[in-house]
Design an enzyme around this catalytic site. Structure first.
Site, PDB file in Angstrom:
ATOM      1  N   TYR A  19       0.848  -1.198   0.000  1.00 32.76           N
ATOM      2  CA  TYR A  19       0.000   0.000   0.000  1.00 32.76           C
ATOM      3  C   TYR A  19       0.884   1.248   0.000  1.00 32.76           C
ATOM      4  CZ  TYR A  19      -3.652  -3.363   1.272  1.00 32.76           C
ATOM      5  OH  TYR A  19      -4.511  -4.440   1.301  1.00 32.76           O
ATOM      6  N   PHE A  38     -12.815  -5.532   0.901  1.00 27.31           N
ATOM      7  CA  PHE A  38     -13.913  -4.762   0.292  1.00 27.31           C
ATOM      8  C   PHE A  38     -15.219  -5.001   1.056  1.00 27.31           C
ATOM      9  CE2 PHE A  38     -12.187  -4.418  -4.389  1.00 27.31           C
ATOM     10  CZ  PHE A  38     -11.257  -3.501  -3.954  1.00 27.31           C
ATOM     11  N   PRO A  39     -15.213  -4.876   2.402  1.00 27.24           N
ATOM     12  CA  PRO A  39     -16.449  -5.148   3.160  1.00 27.24           C
ATOM     13  C   PRO A  39     -17.589  -4.205   2.794  1.00 27.24           C
ATOM     14  CG  PRO A  39     -14.801  -4.079   4.554  1.00 27.24           C
ATOM     15  CD  PRO A  39     -14.104  -4.450   3.275  1.00 27.24           C
ATOM     16  N   LEU A  40     -17.224  -3.029   2.237  1.00 32.85           N
ATOM     17  CA  LEU A  40     -18.261  -2.068   1.804  1.00 32.85           C
ATOM     18  C   LEU A  40     -18.368  -2.038   0.287  1.00 32.85           C
ATOM     19  CD1 LEU A  40     -17.218   0.843   4.216  1.00 32.85           C
ATOM     20  CD2 LEU A  40     -19.060  -0.818   4.536  1.00 32.85           C
ATOM     21  N   GLY A  72     -17.060   0.978  -1.185  1.00 29.30           N
ATOM     22  CA  GLY A  72     -17.890   2.183  -1.091  1.00 29.30           C
ATOM     23  C   GLY A  72     -19.259   2.026  -1.721  1.00 29.30           C
TER      24      GLY A  72
END
Ligand SMILES: NC(=O)c1ccc[n+]([C@@H]2O[C@H](COP(=O)([O-])OP(=O)(O)OC[C@H]3O[C@@H](n4cnc5c(N)ncnc54)[C@H](OP(=O)(O)O)[C@@H]3O)[C@@H](O)[C@H]2O)c1
Length: 287
Positions: free
Chosen positions: A66, A211-213, A216
């Site tokens: 990252y 990517f739990p959301l 976005g």
């Protein structure tokens, strides 16, 4: 003393001796565009990390890739010396060749170099959880896991996890090293990793949905959760996270954000309790 907000998400013990609050934080949004270079607002990034800790988060997912290195250096700047109960899970196994470019490299000498660099950047003597970011198809699995197991024996890594793998790959990797967690793409709208989640539950592994959301998509106004969220007096992102927490006791969501307001919103999801009926409604509405 009142319990911190994140405590309401409950706890999970990784690898038999690493207990964390289940609702964590992921650092990938703390870099520039294409997960490359510095974030637009480095001071806000520091505030986000400190606020997450204040709210009781004690499980942070990061990676050498990252930035590369940007997120780890920010963690060091914002939080070092680390609280005793903070678990930083990092990863190795991707080379970064430019913005948005990710090249799997599982050669043992590269994995060793990246673990050494992560120790240096994070300011740690031992990494609590090192996840192989991707299995490199060009290198035998036993060589990749063998090097991580050696680093474990040398005391540089405490536990080993995998990322973006099938059940077969977990089993193959498990022949060389003890695997304690798996991190796959999974959220209310993308549930292809269901068999891996079930395997994790049956075998006591932590399951870390990335990517739990839906990066976005599940959090935005007008998105699929908006209406139900209004009825529930919660934000769409809180519903998406509360659904994950209810889905499995092994689930360790690590929502990412670059803003203090959103980290506050997300951690408060720990206190949103869905009834079985609400859980079923969300499962059907978005699946
Ligand atoms: N293992 C892997 O291969 C892999 C791959 C990808 C990610 N990960 C890990 O998973 C973590 C989570 O993934 P992610 O950060 O990419 O995606 P995510 O958590 O699904 O979503 C992050 C996105 O949602 C927005 N957001 C967050 N909270 C919000 C809220 N309360 N309201 C509205 N919007 C909100 C963020 O924008 P703002 O910044 O504006 O809040 C950002 O655009 C990463 O940080 C990383 O640690 C792992």
């Amino acid at each position: 003393m009142t319990a911190p907000v994140a405590a309401a998400s409950g706890e999970f013990t990784i690898g038999g001796n690493l207990t964390v609050r289940r609702l964590g934080y992921g650092t990938m949004q703390l870099t520039g565009e294409g997960v490359w270079g510095d974030p637009k607002d480095p001071d806000e990034a520091v505030r986000v990390l400190r606020r997450a800790i204040e709210l009781g988060v004690n499980f942070i997912d990061t990676a050498d890739a990252y930035g590369p290195f940007t997120a780890d250096l920010l963690l060091n700047k914002a939080l070092h010396p680390y609280a005793d109960d903070l678990v930083i899970a990092t990863k190795a196994g991707f080379a970064r060749t430019g913005p948005g470019q990710w090249v799997p490299i599982g050669r043992p000498e590269y994995l060793r170099q990246q673990v050494e660099l992560s120790l240096r950047h994070l300011g740690l003597e031992r990494i609590d959880l090192l996840q192989l970011h991707r299995i490199d198809a060009k290198v035998p699995v036993a060589e990749q896991l063998g090097e991580l197991a050696e680093l474990q024996q040398e005391g540089k890594i405490r536990h080993i996890g995998l990322s973006e793998v099938s059940v077969e790959q977990i089993e193959e990797a498990g022949k060389t090293a003890r695997i304690v967690s798996v991190q796959n793409l999974y959220n209310l709208a993308q549930r292809d990793a269901e068999p891996v989640l079930e395997y994790a539950e049956q075998n006591g592994l932590g399951f870390i949905p990335w990517f739990p959301l839906a990066t976005g998509g599940l959090a935005k106004a007008g998105g699929p959760l908006d209406q139900i969220a209004k009825e529930h007096d919660a934000s769409p992102s809180q519903l998406a996270l509360a659904w994950l927490l209810k889905r499995s006791p092994n689930m360790l969501p690590i929502p990412g954000t670059s803003s203090v307001a959103h980290v506050e919103d997300n951690v408060a999801a720990a206190q949103v309790e869905l009834t079985d009926e609400e859980f079923a409604r969300l499962t059907e509405a978005v699946g």
